[in-house]
Design a protein around this motif. Structure first.
Motif, PDB file in Angstrom:
ATOM      1  N   ASP A  36     -75.411  33.797  32.051  1.00 35.07           N
ATOM      2  CA  ASP A  36     -74.832  33.236  30.849  1.00 35.07           C
ATOM      3  C   ASP A  36     -75.285  31.787  30.762  1.00 35.07           C
ATOM      4  N   GLU A  37     -75.121  31.185  29.642  1.00 35.65           N
ATOM      5  CA  GLU A  37     -75.495  29.784  29.495  1.00 35.65           C
ATOM      6  C   GLU A  37     -74.389  28.839  29.939  1.00 35.65           C
ATOM      7  N   THR A  38     -73.173  29.358  30.176  1.00 37.16           N
ATOM      8  CA  THR A  38     -72.063  28.475  30.512  1.00 37.16           C
ATOM      9  C   THR A  38     -72.057  28.113  31.991  1.00 37.16           C
ATOM     10  N   THR A  39     -71.582  26.931  32.271  1.00 36.79           N
ATOM     11  CA  THR A  39     -71.450  26.471  33.651  1.00 36.79           C
ATOM     12  C   THR A  39     -70.506  27.388  34.420  1.00 36.79           C
ATOM     13  N   THR A  40     -69.428  27.831  33.794  1.00 31.71           N
ATOM     14  CA  THR A  40     -68.452  28.705  34.450  1.00 31.71           C
ATOM     15  C   THR A  40     -69.096  29.977  34.962  1.00 31.71           C
ATOM     16  N   GLN A  41     -69.802  30.676  34.112  1.00 30.53           N
ATOM     17  CA  GLN A  41     -70.421  31.940  34.516  1.00 30.53           C
ATOM     18  C   GLN A  41     -71.546  31.716  35.521  1.00 30.53           C
ATOM     19  N   GLN A  42     -72.308  30.650  35.348  1.00 28.37           N
ATOM     20  CA  GLN A  42     -73.361  30.361  36.319  1.00 28.37           C
ATOM     21  C   GLN A  42     -72.758  30.056  37.680  1.00 28.37           C
ATOM     22  N   ALA A  43     -71.649  29.322  37.726  1.00 24.38           N
ATOM     23  CA  ALA A  43     -70.997  29.008  39.009  1.00 24.38           C
ATOM     24  C   ALA A  43     -70.528  30.280  39.704  1.00 24.38           C
ATOM     25  N   HIS A  44     -69.900  31.175  38.964  1.00 19.88           N
ATOM     26  CA  HIS A  44     -69.448  32.438  39.567  1.00 19.88           C
ATOM     27  C   HIS A  44     -70.626  33.221  40.140  1.00 19.88           C
ATOM     28  N   GLN A  45     -71.743  33.272  39.402  1.00 21.68           N
ATOM     29  CA  GLN A  45     -72.919  34.004  39.886  1.00 21.68           C
ATOM     30  C   GLN A  45     -73.503  33.339  41.120  1.00 21.68           C
ATOM     31  N   ILE A  46     -73.510  32.014  41.141  1.00 20.97           N
ATOM     32  CA  ILE A  46     -74.015  31.300  42.313  1.00 20.97           C
ATOM     33  C   ILE A  46     -73.232  31.701  43.552  1.00 20.97           C
ATOM     34  N   GLN A  95     -75.044  14.341  39.961  1.00 23.91           N
ATOM     35  CA  GLN A  95     -75.720  14.720  38.724  1.00 23.91           C
ATOM     36  C   GLN A  95     -77.197  14.404  38.893  1.00 23.91           C
ATOM     37  N   VAL A  96     -78.034  15.330  38.467  1.00 21.72           N
ATOM     38  CA  VAL A  96     -79.480  15.152  38.570  1.00 21.72           C
ATOM     39  C   VAL A  96     -80.103  15.189  37.177  1.00 21.72           C
ATOM     40  N   ALA A  97     -81.338  14.752  37.079  1.00 18.11           N
ATOM     41  CA  ALA A  97     -82.012  14.704  35.783  1.00 18.11           C
ATOM     42  C   ALA A  97     -82.294  16.095  35.234  1.00 18.11           C
ATOM     43  N   ALA A  98     -82.628  17.037  36.100  1.00 18.44           N
ATOM     44  CA  ALA A  98     -82.936  18.395  35.664  1.00 18.44           C
ATOM     45  C   ALA A  98     -82.861  19.336  36.857  1.00 18.44           C
ATOM     46  N   LEU A  99     -82.611  20.610  36.566  1.00 12.91           N
ATOM     47  CA  LEU A  99     -82.562  21.652  37.588  1.00 12.91           C
ATOM     48  C   LEU A  99     -83.557  22.756  37.229  1.00 12.91           C
ATOM     49  N   PRO A 100     -83.953  23.577  38.208  1.00 14.88           N
ATOM     50  CA  PRO A 100     -84.904  24.648  37.926  1.00 14.88           C
ATOM     51  C   PRO A 100     -84.434  25.551  36.779  1.00 14.88           C
ATOM     52  N   LYS A 101     -85.340  25.903  35.923  1.00 16.18           N
ATOM     53  CA  LYS A 101     -85.087  26.809  34.791  1.00 16.18           C
ATOM     54  C   LYS A 101     -83.992  26.300  33.861  1.00 16.18           C
ATOM     55  N   LYS A 102     -83.733  24.987  33.902  1.00 10.62           N
ATOM     56  CA  LYS A 102     -82.692  24.357  33.078  1.00 10.62           C
ATOM     57  C   LYS A 102     -81.294  24.874  33.423  1.00 10.62           C
ATOM     58  N   ALA A 103     -81.071  25.148  34.702  1.00 11.18           N
ATOM     59  CA  ALA A 103     -79.756  25.590  35.169  1.00 11.18           C
ATOM     60  C   ALA A 103     -78.729  24.495  34.928  1.00 11.18           C
ATOM     61  N   LYS A 104     -77.479  24.912  34.829  1.00 11.75           N
ATOM     62  CA  LYS A 104     -76.364  23.969  34.683  1.00 11.75           C
ATOM     63  C   LYS A 104     -75.924  23.424  36.040  1.00 11.75           C
ATOM     64  N   LEU A 105     -76.142  24.226  37.099  1.00 19.43           N
ATOM     65  CA  LEU A 105     -75.610  23.912  38.415  1.00 19.43           C
ATOM     66  C   LEU A 105     -76.498  24.542  39.479  1.00 19.43           C
ATOM     67  N   GLU A 106     -76.606  23.878  40.610  1.00 18.95           N
ATOM     68  CA  GLU A 106     -77.289  24.434  41.785  1.00 18.95           C
ATOM     69  C   GLU A 106     -76.433  24.089  43.000  1.00 18.95           C
ATOM     70  N   SER A 136     -69.895  16.001  33.924  1.00 24.05           N
ATOM     71  CA  SER A 136     -68.636  16.248  33.216  1.00 24.05           C
ATOM     72  C   SER A 136     -68.142  17.683  33.449  1.00 24.05           C
ATOM     73  N   ASP A 137     -68.987  18.543  34.013  1.00 28.07           N
ATOM     74  CA  ASP A 137     -68.579  19.911  34.382  1.00 28.07           C
ATOM     75  C   ASP A 137     -67.928  19.968  35.761  1.00 28.07           C
ATOM     76  N   PHE A 138     -67.764  18.824  36.404  1.00 21.66           N
ATOM     77  CA  PHE A 138     -67.237  18.787  37.771  1.00 21.66           C
ATOM     78  C   PHE A 138     -65.890  19.496  37.890  1.00 21.66           C
ATOM     79  N   THR A 139     -64.944  19.225  37.000  1.00 20.98           N
ATOM     80  CA  THR A 139     -63.604  19.819  37.092  1.00 20.98           C
ATOM     81  C   THR A 139     -63.663  21.334  36.975  1.00 20.98           C
ATOM     82  N   ILE A 140     -64.476  21.842  36.077  1.00 22.38           N
ATOM     83  CA  ILE A 140     -64.631  23.295  35.904  1.00 22.38           C
ATOM     84  C   ILE A 140     -65.125  23.920  37.208  1.00 22.38           C
ATOM     85  N   VAL A 141     -66.167  23.354  37.762  1.00 21.01           N
ATOM     86  CA  VAL A 141     -66.757  23.903  38.988  1.00 21.01           C
ATOM     87  C   VAL A 141     -65.824  23.686  40.176  1.00 21.01           C
ATOM     88  N   ASN A 142     -65.149  22.558  40.219  1.00 19.99           N
ATOM     89  CA  ASN A 142     -64.232  22.281  41.314  1.00 19.99           C
ATOM     90  C   ASN A 142     -63.128  23.344  41.395  1.00 19.99           C
TER      91      ASN A 142
END
Length: 134
Positions: free
Chosen positions: A45-55, A112-123, A84-90
């Protein structure tokens, strides 16, 4: 010292010249994971929430392949495209570790980094260690 590559098809394959994880004796080093579904090789998904769960699902699969568990995790590195997604992921992070029988949460960094692989929201990268037996 024993060094072994850990790899599973239940987590996304490496996007470059690196391993999903390396185990050295009783320590497991898991490369940064992003929210890619290993079956489709696309983001869940494009959302940080769904990407975090998949990670965390991907991390669990790698831990399982190496015969480690969440309770063995000693360090986590979190890399955000937007802090700004810190609280969601936390909140997701805290729930992920609530299911373990650990006495304390792992050490952690979050940047926070300038960019992540494949434009990910989180790594997230992980270091896990099994207790040594004497």
């Amino acid at each position: 010292m024993s060094k072994q590559v850990v790899s599973t098809t239940q987590a996304p394959k490496a996007l470059g010249p690196y391993s999903q994880a390396i185990q050295v004796d009783n320590t497991l080093y898991i490369s940064g994971q992003i929210g890619i579904d290993p079956q489709t090789n696309e983001f869940v998904d494009e959302t940080t929430t769904q990407q975090a769960h998949q990670i965390f699902e991907n991390i669990d699969e790698i831990l399982h392949e190496a015969e480690f568990s969440r309770a063995d995790i000693v360090k986590a590195g979190l890399f955000f495209d937007d802090l700004s997604d810190f609280t969601i992921v936390n909140d997701i992070y805290e729930k992920y570790f609530e299911t373990t029988s650990i006495e304390a949460f792992p050490a952690r960094s979050a940047v926070q980094v300038a960019a992540l692989p494949k434009k990910a929201k989180l790594e997230i990268e992980i270091v896990a260690m099994k207790p040594t037996t004497k």
